[in-house]
Write an enzyme that holds these catalytic residues in place. Structure first.
Site, mmCIF file in Angstrom:
data_model
loop_
_atom_site.group_PDB
_atom_site.id
_atom_site.type_symbol
_atom_site.label_atom_id
_atom_site.label_comp_id
_atom_site.label_asym_id
_atom_site.label_seq_id
_atom_site.Cartn_x
_atom_site.Cartn_y
_atom_site.Cartn_z
ATOM 1 N N VAL A 64 6.026 -25.760 -21.455
ATOM 2 C CA VAL A 64 6.657 -26.260 -20.177
ATOM 3 C C VAL A 64 7.026 -27.295 -20.058
ATOM 4 O O VAL A 64 7.980 -27.817 -19.119
ATOM 5 C CB VAL A 64 5.891 -25.510 -19.060
ATOM 6 N N TYR A 155 -4.686 -34.862 -11.936
ATOM 7 C CA TYR A 155 -4.404 -33.486 -11.616
ATOM 8 C C TYR A 155 -3.904 -33.535 -10.093
ATOM 9 O O TYR A 155 -2.964 -32.616 -9.684
ATOM 10 C CB TYR A 155 -5.746 -32.705 -11.574
#
Ligand code: NAI
Length: 248
Positions: A64, A155
């Protein structure tokens, strides 16, 4: 009749965990599936289970975070199915470390998969949805993108970015019949959270009003709702699936 009968749903990171649960939930509601993950072989388990539900399933090996891989993968799959009704941007990774010890490589890797990957897939699939004048996109964020977490600057930033991308894309695409929403899971039992120590898990449970970790199926239920016509008047929203950890 399932609520997604006749629809085509593309799910990234569908080989295991939350992605697999989402794929099987949407298949159970009648959707045919386009499954993407790093390695096509890894997807076979998900594909076999979905085919057992009577669904058509195609798999593609797609990174991706790589624009070329996304472009080629989506083009080939769109050609086979002719349309994509639902896109679920689920692929994601963690590379946790405290800020002062975090390497540039670990920052880049997490941002590239979680945020850039969502951008690349949304861009390519939205082009197809614009032709159809219809579509639903669901991005898998995280409550860490809302509240932050020590040891997860990369993150948290990536998932906050996913939420901002969701809202901006929702505003851009609404007039063309395309809805864009996000699901922000809390702590869900998967390989990602299996890595945590018993102490960390116990500390987490103290902060969860419903006093249990979530399941991938809990997340899949929210994704199914947002992907379905039951959510036809909902766009640009973030649904937290977290046992009540974050209440806004
Ligand atoms: P997982 O690690 O079990 O599965 C992630 C999947 O994404 C794997 O199949 C992996 O091969 C795939 N993937 C990773 N990098 C990729 C790439 N570059 N291209 C294509 N596929 C790639 O993770 P899990 O727990 O199922 O997480 C799924 C999503 O949910 C992620 O976006 C994660 O950040 C999010 N999430 C998970 C939570 C949890 O507690 N497990 C909590 C909040 C959010």
């Amino acid at each position: 009749m399932g609520s997604l009968n006749g629809k085509i749903a593309l799910i990234t990171g569908a080989a295991r965990g939350i992605g697999q649960a989402i794929a099987l939930r949407l298949a159970g509601e009648g959707a045919d599936l386009v499954l993407c993950d790093l390695n096509q072989e890894w997807l076979e388990e998900t594909a076999t289970k979905a085919r057992a539900l009577g669904r058509r399933v195609e798999c593609a090996s797609v990174d991706v975070s790589n624009a070329d891989s996304v472009q080629k993968g989506v083009a080939a799959l769109t050609e086979q199915f002719g349309r994509i009704d639902v896109l679920v941007n689920n692929a994601g990774i963690t590379k946790d470390q405290f800020l002062l010890r975090m390497s540039e490589a670990d920052w880049d890797a997490v941002l590239d998969v979680n945020l850039k990957g969502t951008f690349l897939f949304t861009k390519v699939v939205a082009k197809q949805m614009l032709k159809q004048k219809a579509g639903a996109i669901v991005n898998i964020a995280s409550i860490i993108g809302l509240i932050g977490n020590a040891g997860q600057c990369n993150y948290a930033a990536s998932k906050a970015g996913v939420i901002a991308l969701t809202k901006s894309a929702a505003r851009e695409l609404a007039s063309r019949g395309i809805r864009v929403n996000a699901v922000a899971p809390g702590f869900i039992q998967t390989a990602m959270t299996d890595k945590l120590t018993a102490d960390v898990k116990e500390a987490m449970l103290r902060n969860i009003p419903l006093n249990t970790l979530g399941t991938p199926e809990n997340v899949a239920d929210a994704v199914h709702f947002l992907a379905s016509d039951a959510a036809s008047y909902i766009t640009g929203q973030v649904i937290t699936v977290d046992g009540g950890m974050v209440m806004s």
